[in-house]
Design an enzyme around this catalytic site. Structure first.
Site, PDB file in Angstrom:
ATOM      1  N   GLU A 249       0.883  -1.179   0.000  1.00  0.00           N
ATOM      2  CA  GLU A 249       0.000   0.000   0.000  1.00  0.00           C
ATOM      3  C   GLU A 249       0.912   1.219   0.000  1.00  0.00           C
ATOM      4  OE1 GLU A 249      -3.112  -0.082  -0.207  1.00  0.00           O
ATOM      5  OE2 GLU A 249      -3.736  -2.039   0.549  1.00  0.00           O
ATOM      6  N   CYS A 283      -2.711   8.742   2.501  1.00  0.00           N
ATOM      7  CA  CYS A 283      -2.328   8.289   1.155  1.00  0.00           C
ATOM      8  C   CYS A 283      -3.448   8.514   0.140  1.00  0.00           C
ATOM      9  CB  CYS A 283      -1.864   6.843   1.181  1.00  0.00           C
ATOM     10  SG  CYS A 283      -3.047   5.756   1.967  1.00  0.00           S
TER      11      CYS A 283
HETATM   12  P1  NAD Z   1      10.180   7.182   4.327  1.00  0.00           P
HETATM   13  O1  NAD Z   1      10.157   6.738   2.925  1.00  0.00           O
HETATM   14  O2  NAD Z   1      11.508   7.325   4.993  1.00  0.00           O
HETATM   15  O3  NAD Z   1       9.349   6.163   5.251  1.00  0.00           O
HETATM   16  C1  NAD Z   1       8.039   5.735   4.993  1.00  0.00           C
HETATM   17  C2  NAD Z   1       7.711   4.656   6.037  1.00  0.00           C
HETATM   18  O4  NAD Z   1       8.483   3.493   5.773  1.00  0.00           O
HETATM   19  C3  NAD Z   1       8.085   5.044   7.475  1.00  0.00           C
HETATM   20  O5  NAD Z   1       7.096   4.580   8.350  1.00  0.00           O
HETATM   21  C4  NAD Z   1       9.404   4.336   7.740  1.00  0.00           C
HETATM   22  O6  NAD Z   1       9.597   4.000   9.099  1.00  0.00           O
HETATM   23  C5  NAD Z   1       9.264   3.103   6.906  1.00  0.00           C
HETATM   24  N1  NAD Z   1      10.532   2.600   6.411  1.00  0.00           N
HETATM   25  C6  NAD Z   1      11.541   3.312   5.867  1.00  0.00           C
HETATM   26  N2  NAD Z   1      12.540   2.510   5.467  1.00  0.00           N
HETATM   27  C7  NAD Z   1      12.155   1.242   5.780  1.00  0.00           C
HETATM   28  C8  NAD Z   1      12.738  -0.048   5.609  1.00  0.00           C
HETATM   29  N3  NAD Z   1      13.932  -0.207   5.001  1.00  0.00           N
HETATM   30  N4  NAD Z   1      12.066  -1.114   6.057  1.00  0.00           N
HETATM   31  C9  NAD Z   1      10.837  -0.988   6.637  1.00  0.00           C
HETATM   32  N5  NAD Z   1      10.225   0.196   6.812  1.00  0.00           N
HETATM   33  C10 NAD Z   1      10.873   1.290   6.383  1.00  0.00           C
HETATM   34  O7  NAD Z   1       9.431   8.519   4.369  1.00  0.00           O
HETATM   35  P2  NAD Z   1       8.725   9.438   5.465  1.00  0.00           P
HETATM   36  O8  NAD Z   1       9.496  10.707   5.599  1.00  0.00           O
HETATM   37  O9  NAD Z   1       8.394   8.717   6.725  1.00  0.00           O
HETATM   38  O10 NAD Z   1       7.409   9.754   4.666  1.00  0.00           O
HETATM   39  C11 NAD Z   1       7.561  10.373   3.399  1.00  0.00           C
HETATM   40  C12 NAD Z   1       6.664   9.835   2.383  1.00  0.00           C
HETATM   41  O11 NAD Z   1       6.250   8.511   2.646  1.00  0.00           O
HETATM   42  C13 NAD Z   1       5.383  10.613   2.292  1.00  0.00           C
HETATM   43  O12 NAD Z   1       5.568  11.739   1.494  1.00  0.00           O
HETATM   44  C14 NAD Z   1       4.463   9.638   1.653  1.00  0.00           C
HETATM   45  O13 NAD Z   1       4.646   9.666   0.274  1.00  0.00           O
HETATM   46  C15 NAD Z   1       4.950   8.314   2.126  1.00  0.00           C
HETATM   47  N6  NAD Z   1       4.084   7.748   3.171  1.00  0.00           N
HETATM   48  C16 NAD Z   1       3.017   7.056   2.753  1.00  0.00           C
HETATM   49  C17 NAD Z   1       2.160   6.532   3.679  1.00  0.00           C
HETATM   50  C18 NAD Z   1       0.948   5.764   3.253  1.00  0.00           C
HETATM   51  O14 NAD Z   1      -0.010   5.684   4.012  1.00  0.00           O
HETATM   52  N7  NAD Z   1       0.954   5.141   2.073  1.00  0.00           N
HETATM   53  C19 NAD Z   1       2.392   6.736   5.031  1.00  0.00           C
HETATM   54  C20 NAD Z   1       3.518   7.451   5.432  1.00  0.00           C
HETATM   55  C21 NAD Z   1       4.376   7.952   4.471  1.00  0.00           C
END
Ligand code: NAD
Length: 475
Positions: A249, A283
């Site tokens: 997702e 999202c």
């Molecule tokens: P990010 O890409 O660093 O992290 C997104 C999520 O993934 C976080 O919860 C993080 O803890 C987790 N994550 C990161 N690297 C991981 C790994 N190697 N293994 C497992 N989990 C990992 O970005 P962010 O700054 O937290 O959020 C930025 C962007 O992420 C937002 O602009 C949005 O596009 C997206 N996002 C989407 C959702 C959603 O509901 N689809 C939720 C949160 C963030």
């Protein structure tokens, strides 16, 4: 009061003693709420072993008995809603009213899966020769690993937990380190409802270290991730190496199409309220607004009026309708979207800046006159910034709406049944709301296409995501 943050492994709550740990911050004031323990490699191995050990007995437990425990957990969550909602608001920022709704919906999701688990029917297929019985059955995939982000501390974990448990799987969930309390409270409800030890395990840590340890483990047969597209692609790659099933997702950039036969003010009221939910950190948040020329001015002025009427503040304060952003990364991102839009001729109709000098607040923002290649029109904003642009024809707006690699959610407003059907068919998206924003319910599938991911949560599809189909041919 916030909550005591712990890992939950093999039915035991484990604290910070002897473990690495990190601070959890309240985004409304930047203050530390609590210390969160990290799972080390030994903890992760213990979670894997516990899930592996617990799985056969949970699989063998009837769906009827699994449902009894799950419904008890749902009831406990409803009883505790006020505390859980306050925990979520403190760690994530959303208003108390939104938090409360999230907790109540989470309880409904548990109930839905508990019931649906009892209906994971197979089928009998007539054979080609006499005397053969051909059975198609559904079996739980085994031990699953789930990873959830910071924007819905209870709702996103519950979709994975309830789906896995109803299907008869054991689960290890790594919830967000930035907003861990909602999932801790949720897991407490399952533990207090009598879920056997090891069936559900909760860990936190350095995200990449945890996922790189759990996903390649031969014990894990399925993964489910909610989060950004780059991380989703990385985790899907890890899953593919072990040929493991995956539900992804990921992000979106949801177009909103307002046709000239729609009531522009009614459409603006509906979609603006939805836009600023959780400060746009959703999202399926509507993020690109295309309004047919005749309706454009009326829609923009009503939308701006709505944005100006929002009250920014700590989500626990009475009257707050827009909380802070969840972390400072989102503030930097909002400034970058606004600066890029301005540099390309965008006009800020309201907002556009940080708010106050404490916490991570950003004003509800509306931008017009942005070109289609502006950053705000092409990258997921994940914040309270709304770009609104005009369009002329149906074909033109469909082409613009479908021009990005995202395909999670889309919305349209029209008074014509024919246009409603045509736009529903034409938009490349996993979910489309026409004159409605009700696209996320326990009973219906939730998921994206294109780079927004694959697989669904919710609906019968959400249960099937944790089940293997088996064919038995018996002579
Ligand atoms: P990010 O890409 O660093 O992290 C997104 C999520 O993934 C976080 O919860 C993080 O803890 C987790 N994550 C990161 N690297 C991981 C790994 N190697 N293994 C497992 N989990 C990992 O970005 P962010 O700054 O937290 O959020 C930025 C962007 O992420 C937002 O602009 C949005 O596009 C997206 N996002 C989407 C959702 C959603 O509901 N689809 C939720 C949160 C963030």
């Amino acid at each position: 009061m916030y909550t005591d943050l712990k890992l939950f492994i093999d039915g035991k709550w484990l604290g910070v003693e002897g473990r690495n740990s990190e601070d959890v911050i309240n985004p409304a004031n930047g203050k530390v709420l609590a210390r969160l323990p990290h799972a080390g490699k030994a903890d992760l191995d213990a979670a894997l072993a516990a899930a592996q050990k617990a799985f056969p007995a949970w699989k063998a437990t009837s769906a009827y008995d699994r449902a009894k425990i799950m419904r008890k957990a749902a009831d406990l969550l409803r009883e505790r809603y006020d505390h859980v909602a306050k925990v979520q608001t403190q760690e994530q920022g959303k208003s108390y009213a939104e938090s409360r709704a999230e907790v109540m919906t989470s309880a409904d999701i548990i109930d839905w899966y508990a019931e649906e688990g009892r209906r994971s029917y197979g089928r009998i297929v007539p054979g080609r020769v006499a005397g053969i019985r051909q059975l198609v059955t559904q079996e739980p995939v085994g031990v699953a690993a789930a990873f959830t982000p910071w924007n819905f501390p209870t709702l996103t974990p519950v979709r994975k937990i309830a789906g896995a448990l109803a299907a008869g799987c054991a689960l290890i969930i790594k919830a967000s380190e930035e907003t861990p309390g909602g999932c801790v409270e949720l897991v407490k409800c399952f533990a207090d409802a009598g879920l056997p030890a090891g069936v559900l395990n909760l860990v936190f840590g350095v995200p990449a270290e945890v996922s790189e340890h759990l996903i390649p483990s031969p014990i894990v047969r399925k993964i489910s991730f909610t989060g950004s597209i780059p991380v989703g692609k990385h985790l899907a790659g890890l899953a593919a190496k072990g040929m493991k099933r995956a539900t992804m997702e990921l992000g979106g950039h949801s177009p909103v199409v307002v046709f000239e036969d729609a009531d522009p003010e009614k459409a603006a009221d509906t979609i603006a309220a939805f836009k600023y939910r959780n400060a746009g950190q959703v999202c399926i948040s509507p993020t690109r607004f295309y309004v047919q020329e005749k309706n454009y001015n009326k829609f923009v002025s009503r939308f701006v009026e709505y944005a100006k009427g929002l009250k920014l503040g700590d989500g626990l304060e009475k009257g707050t309708t827009l909380g802070p952003l969840a972390n400072p990364r989102r503030l930097d991102a909002m400034e970058s979207f606004v600066n890029d839009a301005k540099a390309r001729g965008g006009k800020i109709q309201t907002g556009g800046s940080r708010h106050g000098n404490e916490g991570f607040f950003f004003e509800p923002t509306v931008i017009t006159d942005v070109p289609d290649d502006a950053k705000i029109m092409t990258e997921e904003p994940f914040g309270p910034v709304a770009p609104i642009v005009p369009f002329k024809t149906f074909d033109e707006v469909v082409e613009r709406a479908n021009s990005l690699e995202f395909g999670l959610a889309a919305y349209a407003f029209t008074a014509s049944g024919a246009t409603a059907a045509a736009i529903g068919d034409a938009i490349q998206s996993g979910m489309v709301g026409v004159n409605s924003v009700m696209i996320s319910t326990p009973e219906t599938p939730f998921g994206g296409i294109k780079e927004s991911g694959y697989g669904s949560e919710g609906g019968i599809e959400g249960l099937q995501a944790y089940m293997n189909t088996k064919f038995i041919s018996q002579a």
